[in-house]
Write a protein that holds these residues in place. Structure first.
Motif, PDB file in Angstrom:
ATOM      1  N   GLY A  28       0.755  -0.714   0.041  1.00 55.29           N
ATOM      2  CA  GLY A  28      -0.058   0.155   0.185  1.00 55.29           C
ATOM      3  C   GLY A  28       0.213   0.959  -0.123  1.00 55.29           C
ATOM      4  N   ILE A  29       1.523   1.428  -0.887  1.00 51.26           N
ATOM      5  CA  ILE A  29       2.504   2.446  -1.095  1.00 51.26           C
ATOM      6  C   ILE A  29       2.439   3.599  -1.236  1.00 51.26           C
ATOM      7  CG2 ILE A  29       5.004   2.473  -1.770  1.00 51.26           C
ATOM      8  CD1 ILE A  29       4.682  -0.287  -3.686  1.00 51.26           C
ATOM      9  N   LEU A  30       2.964   4.125  -0.598  1.00 57.96           N
ATOM     10  CA  LEU A  30       2.832   5.757  -0.249  1.00 57.96           C
ATOM     11  C   LEU A  30       4.441   6.678  -0.331  1.00 57.96           C
ATOM     12  CD1 LEU A  30       0.468   8.173   0.217  1.00 57.96           C
ATOM     13  CD2 LEU A  30       1.353   7.958   2.919  1.00 57.96           C
ATOM     14  N   PRO A  31       5.133   6.982  -1.832  1.00 56.50           N
ATOM     15  CA  PRO A  31       5.896   7.396  -1.554  1.00 56.50           C
ATOM     16  C   PRO A  31       5.979   9.077  -0.682  1.00 56.50           C
ATOM     17  CG  PRO A  31       4.980   7.021  -4.020  1.00 56.50           C
ATOM     18  CD  PRO A  31       3.676   6.889  -2.837  1.00 56.50           C
ATOM     19  N   PRO A  32       7.192   9.200   0.164  1.00 52.33           N
ATOM     20  CA  PRO A  32       7.328  10.542   0.619  1.00 52.33           C
ATOM     21  C   PRO A  32       7.560  11.629  -0.411  1.00 52.33           C
ATOM     22  CG  PRO A  32       8.892   9.366   1.632  1.00 52.33           C
ATOM     23  CD  PRO A  32       7.951   8.191   0.586  1.00 52.33           C
ATOM     24  N   SER A  33       7.932  11.146  -2.344  1.00 56.17           N
ATOM     25  CA  SER A  33       8.209  11.869  -3.201  1.00 56.17           C
ATOM     26  C   SER A  33       7.029  12.840  -3.524  1.00 56.17           C
ATOM     27  CB  SER A  33       9.084  11.609  -3.662  1.00 56.17           C
ATOM     28  OG  SER A  33       9.122  10.664  -4.209  1.00 56.17           O
ATOM     29  N   ARG A  34       5.845  11.927  -3.207  1.00 58.53           N
ATOM     30  CA  ARG A  34       4.451  11.875  -3.809  1.00 58.53           C
ATOM     31  C   ARG A  34       3.487  12.321  -3.417  1.00 58.53           C
ATOM     32  NH1 ARG A  34       2.860   7.511  -8.952  1.00 58.53           N
ATOM     33  NH2 ARG A  34       3.798   8.554 -10.566  1.00 58.53           N
ATOM     34  N   SER A  35       3.857  12.195  -1.664  1.00 54.98           N
ATOM     35  CA  SER A  35       2.621  11.967  -1.068  1.00 54.98           C
ATOM     36  C   SER A  35       2.219  13.659  -1.197  1.00 54.98           C
ATOM     37  CB  SER A  35       3.017  11.920   0.645  1.00 54.98           C
ATOM     38  OG  SER A  35       3.690  10.989   0.871  1.00 54.98           O
ATOM     39  N   GLY A  36       0.580  13.703  -1.138  1.00 52.44           N
ATOM     40  CA  GLY A  36      -0.127  15.221  -1.642  1.00 52.44           C
ATOM     41  C   GLY A  36      -1.553  15.471  -1.783  1.00 52.44           C
ATOM     42  N   SER A  37      -2.368  15.950  -1.720  1.00 51.76           N
ATOM     43  CA  SER A  37      -3.272  16.202  -2.183  1.00 51.76           C
ATOM     44  C   SER A  37      -4.149  15.677  -3.582  1.00 51.76           C
ATOM     45  CB  SER A  37      -4.002  17.683  -2.232  1.00 51.76           C
ATOM     46  OG  SER A  37      -3.885  18.180  -0.638  1.00 51.76           O
ATOM     47  N   ALA A  38      -2.623  15.942  -4.693  1.00 56.36           N
ATOM     48  CA  ALA A  38      -3.432  15.636  -5.783  1.00 56.36           C
ATOM     49  C   ALA A  38      -3.107  13.687  -6.290  1.00 56.36           C
ATOM     50  CB  ALA A  38      -2.344  16.503  -6.527  1.00 56.36           C
ATOM     51  N   ALA A  39      -2.046  13.431  -5.701  1.00 54.21           N
ATOM     52  CA  ALA A  39      -1.777  12.263  -5.845  1.00 54.21           C
ATOM     53  C   ALA A  39      -2.887  11.394  -4.779  1.00 54.21           C
ATOM     54  CB  ALA A  39      -0.887  12.257  -5.020  1.00 54.21           C
ATOM     55  N   THR A  40      -3.753  11.746  -3.513  1.00 56.98           N
ATOM     56  CA  THR A  40      -4.628  11.286  -3.456  1.00 56.98           C
ATOM     57  C   THR A  40      -6.083  11.067  -4.974  1.00 56.98           C
ATOM     58  OG1 THR A  40      -4.332  12.049  -1.460  1.00 56.98           O
ATOM     59  CG2 THR A  40      -6.539  11.217  -2.107  1.00 56.98           C
ATOM     60  N   TRP A  41      -5.918  11.861  -5.230  1.00 55.38           N
ATOM     61  CA  TRP A  41      -6.757  11.891  -6.230  1.00 55.38           C
ATOM     62  C   TRP A  41      -6.834  11.003  -7.818  1.00 55.38           C
ATOM     63  CZ3 TRP A  41     -11.572  13.226  -6.194  1.00 55.38           C
ATOM     64  CH2 TRP A  41     -12.120  14.436  -5.535  1.00 55.38           C
ATOM     65  N   SER A  42      -5.358  11.013  -7.536  1.00 60.27           N
ATOM     66  CA  SER A  42      -4.656   9.702  -8.690  1.00 60.27           C
ATOM     67  C   SER A  42      -5.000   8.764  -8.369  1.00 60.27           C
ATOM     68  CB  SER A  42      -3.074  10.239  -8.618  1.00 60.27           C
ATOM     69  OG  SER A  42      -3.284   9.141 -10.097  1.00 60.27           O
ATOM     70  N   SER A  43      -4.913   8.383  -6.373  1.00 60.16           N
ATOM     71  CA  SER A  43      -4.726   6.518  -5.786  1.00 60.16           C
ATOM     72  C   SER A  43      -6.567   5.746  -6.164  1.00 60.16           C
ATOM     73  CB  SER A  43      -4.435   7.164  -4.709  1.00 60.16           C
ATOM     74  OG  SER A  43      -2.902   7.309  -4.398  1.00 60.16           O
ATOM     75  N   PHE A  44      -7.490   7.510  -5.955  1.00 60.63           N
ATOM     76  CA  PHE A  44      -8.672   7.365  -6.053  1.00 60.63           C
ATOM     77  C   PHE A  44      -8.832   6.753  -7.094  1.00 60.63           C
ATOM     78  CE2 PHE A  44     -13.471   8.672  -6.242  1.00 60.63           C
ATOM     79  CZ  PHE A  44     -13.767   8.259  -5.632  1.00 60.63           C
ATOM     80  N   ARG A  45      -8.643   7.651  -8.604  1.00 64.86           N
ATOM     81  CA  ARG A  45      -9.300   6.960  -9.229  1.00 64.86           C
ATOM     82  C   ARG A  45      -8.382   5.407 -10.080  1.00 64.86           C
ATOM     83  NH1 ARG A  45     -12.466   8.245 -13.670  1.00 64.86           N
ATOM     84  NH2 ARG A  45     -11.653  10.617 -13.745  1.00 64.86           N
ATOM     85  N   GLN A  46      -7.776   5.206 -10.148  1.00 64.80           N
ATOM     86  CA  GLN A  46      -6.851   3.794  -9.959  1.00 64.80           C
ATOM     87  C   GLN A  46      -7.569   2.844  -9.839  1.00 64.80           C
ATOM     88  OE1 GLN A  46      -2.892   3.591  -9.960  1.00 64.80           O
ATOM     89  NE2 GLN A  46      -2.535   5.830  -9.929  1.00 64.80           N
ATOM     90  N   GLY A  47      -8.317   3.316  -8.286  1.00 65.00           N
ATOM     91  CA  GLY A  47      -8.471   2.442  -6.955  1.00 65.00           C
ATOM     92  C   GLY A  47     -10.171   2.522  -8.052  1.00 65.00           C
ATOM     93  N   VAL A  48     -11.315   2.843  -8.180  1.00 66.69           N
ATOM     94  CA  VAL A  48     -12.058   2.469  -8.321  1.00 66.69           C
ATOM     95  C   VAL A  48     -12.496   1.902  -9.804  1.00 66.69           C
ATOM     96  CG1 VAL A  48     -13.090   4.294  -6.161  1.00 66.69           C
ATOM     97  CG2 VAL A  48     -12.794   5.014  -8.632  1.00 66.69           C
ATOM     98  N   ASP A  49     -11.171   3.205 -10.912  1.00 64.59           N
ATOM     99  CA  ASP A  49     -11.619   2.090 -12.173  1.00 64.59           C
ATOM    100  C   ASP A  49     -11.211   0.784 -12.094  1.00 64.59           C
ATOM    101  OD1 ASP A  49     -12.280   5.173 -13.207  1.00 64.59           O
ATOM    102  OD2 ASP A  49      -9.581   5.231 -13.796  1.00 64.59           O
TER     103      ASP A  49
END
Length: 536
Positions: free
Chosen positions: A263-284
């Motif tokens: 359940g990988i959360l890279p420090p270099s990507r962490s933040g609000s925008a990346a959360t939307w990307s993750s949501f898109r991937q999971g629900v798609d």
């Protein structure tokens, strides 16, 4: 990453990821020590050859491990009955010579094998703010203690640490939100007020709020290894624990034999925008799995389109209903608007089989199933006063928000879901009001280097679930770009943190720690999509 109360796992064998997990009565005696130890070399007896880890008091530098009672937990945990326990004492802030000390609870679950391997596995909990000691059952159910001891230490500020940086008032308000418009300005004001009240309470207790972050936590684990006299060990991090594992690999690579991140959360990507990307991937991924099943696709055609239309419709005209939740006969008011629906689905991927039916019922005027689930998660009394919001905000507000714009969530939402209303796009899933909360928390930014990409040749297993709407599966290939000995595995049809949900993932993890350069992944070939519920 789990900011709010986590949902139940699908299937009866699945367990909670965070504070609502079955977690235990403890015997840890609390109370801060007055000043840090200043010893510069190991003192006391070191464990002799073959002696169990954690049976000897030992001081190394500013850290001291002391054997003793097992850490406190919310509920009894069977897996801790045979554990060897104690506390690690470390400076609260290593950058301050006069820093007071804090104590972290340690539990070592013995290996099942009569002759354990000498390199134990260290469990890094998620959150930020979940307590590792309370997740002993998840680690054991995952098979991690088959032939290695498993070490669980409370991250600083968490439930079994001293001090614990809990915010029951924030937990209580997060339960009250089910009856409010999720992303309304009035809700934001109340949420920030609750955050500031907790911050002021902790600061009045003398807590150095700037010392609860990845840099200090990574140093805590490095100190634990030397204080226990362990030459080499392995890390297994889940959710936010992967964030901490990647920082540890960069700052304290010594003694690391291998690292599993799930359940990988890279420090270099962490933040609000990346959360939307993750949501898109999971629900798609979930919507596609329904579309690929003739029965599901016929009964619930264009599920993605139905969901996206509902978000807009409900944001314009929320639905209000009442439900009862387990353990209480008192009716609970639930307001479902567009933001609520997004956040419900972020968690509901854990119960994927029921998602298409739940969305269809809502689209046809029946909100009860979603309202019941949402209220049950958010008002669960077992989640009150368990999460360390002090550690969560310590990470979010020093390592994330200083390095993204205040409209990062809006930009991420616009990119991934351009049809959503701006009020929904502006609040990243599970990170509602993050920037205003961090303004209230008011701690300094961490050094920008905390967000550096981790480059390493330590063998690493990068695990993701294809239905993970919290930390997207593309984070696996992303981190592997700079990890020369990384094995990237995505488990089909699984949600966030696959060791808790997938027997195949458990087999892969166990084989990885056995032979880090050649984990066995054959079980992936036989996996099947869930059988989605079909309404009459």
């Amino acid at each position: 990453m789990t900011r709010h109360h986590p949902p139940p796992r699908r299937r009866t064998v699945r367990r909670l990821l965070g504070p609502s997990a079955g977690i235990a009565a403890g015997l840890l005696v609390t109370g801060l020590l007055a000043a840090p130890s200043r010893a510069q070399a190991p003192t006391d007896a070191s464990p002799g050859p073959g002696a169990p880890i954690g049976t000897t008091a030992r001081t190394v530098g500013d850290a001291r491990f002391t054997p003793g009672p097992c850490p406190k937990t919310v509920e009894p945990i069977e897996e801790l009955k045979e554990a060897r326990c104690g506390t690690l004492t470390v400076p609260e802030n290593r950058a301050e010579p006069s820093s007071r000390t804090i104590r972290l609870g340690v539990a070592i679950v013995p290996a099942v094998a009569d002759t354990p391997r000498p390199d134990p596995i260290v469990w890094l909990a998620g959150g930020p703010g979940d307590d590792a000691v309370g997740e002993a059952k998840m680690a054991v159910d995952g098979g991690l203690n088959r032939d290695r001891d498993v070490i669980l230490m409370s991250q600083r500020g968490t439930y079994s640490a001293d001090p614990e940086l809990l915010c029951p008032n924030v937990d209580q308000f997060n339960g009250q939100v089910v009856g409010l418009v999720y992303d309304a300005p009035s809700t934001e004001r109340l949420h920030v007020e609750a955050t500031k009240a907790c911050r002021d309470k902790l600061a009045a207790r003398g807590v150095d709020l700037s010392a609860y972050n990845d840099t200090q936590s990574a140093a805590d684990y490095a100190d634990l290894r030397t204080a226990l006299g362990v030459k080499q060990w392995n890390l297994y991090g889940i959710s936010y624990g992967t964030h901490l594992a990647l920082v540890s690999m960069r700052l304290h690579p010594e003694g690391l034999r291998s690292v599993g991140i799930d359940g990988i959360l890279p420090p270099s990507r962490s933040g609000s925008a990346a959360t939307w990307s993750s949501f898109r991937q999971g629900v798609d991924g979930l919507f596609k799995a329904c579309a690929d099943q003739p029965a599901c696709n016929e009964r619930y055609p264009n599920l993605r389109g139905t969901f996206e239309k509902l978000v807009g419709d409900l944001e314009a005209k929320p639905v209000t209903t009442t439900v009862t939740v387990p353990g209480s006969d008192k009716p609970v008011k639930v307001v479902i608007d567009g933001g609520t629906l997004v956040n419900w689905l972020t968690s509901a991927t854990h119960t994927a089989e029921a998602v298409p039916r739940s969305i269809d019922e809502l689209a046809n005027g029946d909100p009860q199933r979603i309202a019941q689930q949402w209220a049950g998660w958010r008002t669960n009394p077992k989640g009150i006063g368990v999460v360390s919001h002090g550690l969560a905000y310590g990470v979010f507000c020093s390592e994330w928000t200083p390095y993204e714009s205040k409209d990062a969530a809006l930009q991420g939402g616009q990119k991934e879901f351009p049809s959503f209303p701006a009020s929904v796009q502006a609040q990243a899933p599970l990170l509602t009001f993050l920037h205003p909360d961090c303004d209230a928390w008011n701690i300094p930014a961490a050094e920008r280097s905390i967000r550096d990409v981790t480059t390493s040749d330590i063998p690493t297993l990068a695990l993701s679930g294809a239905f993970d709407a919290q930390t997207g599966a593309d984070n696996g290939p992303y981190v592997a770009r700079t990890l020369s000995k990384a094995e990237v595995v995505t488990i089909p049809y699984e949600p966030h943190v696959v060791i808790a949900t997938s027997k195949c993932a458990q087999e892969i993890v166990v084989s990885f720690f056995e032979t880090p350069d050649a984990p066995k992944t054959e079980c992936l070939k036989g996996l099947e999509a869930p059988a989605f519920e079909i309404a009459p």
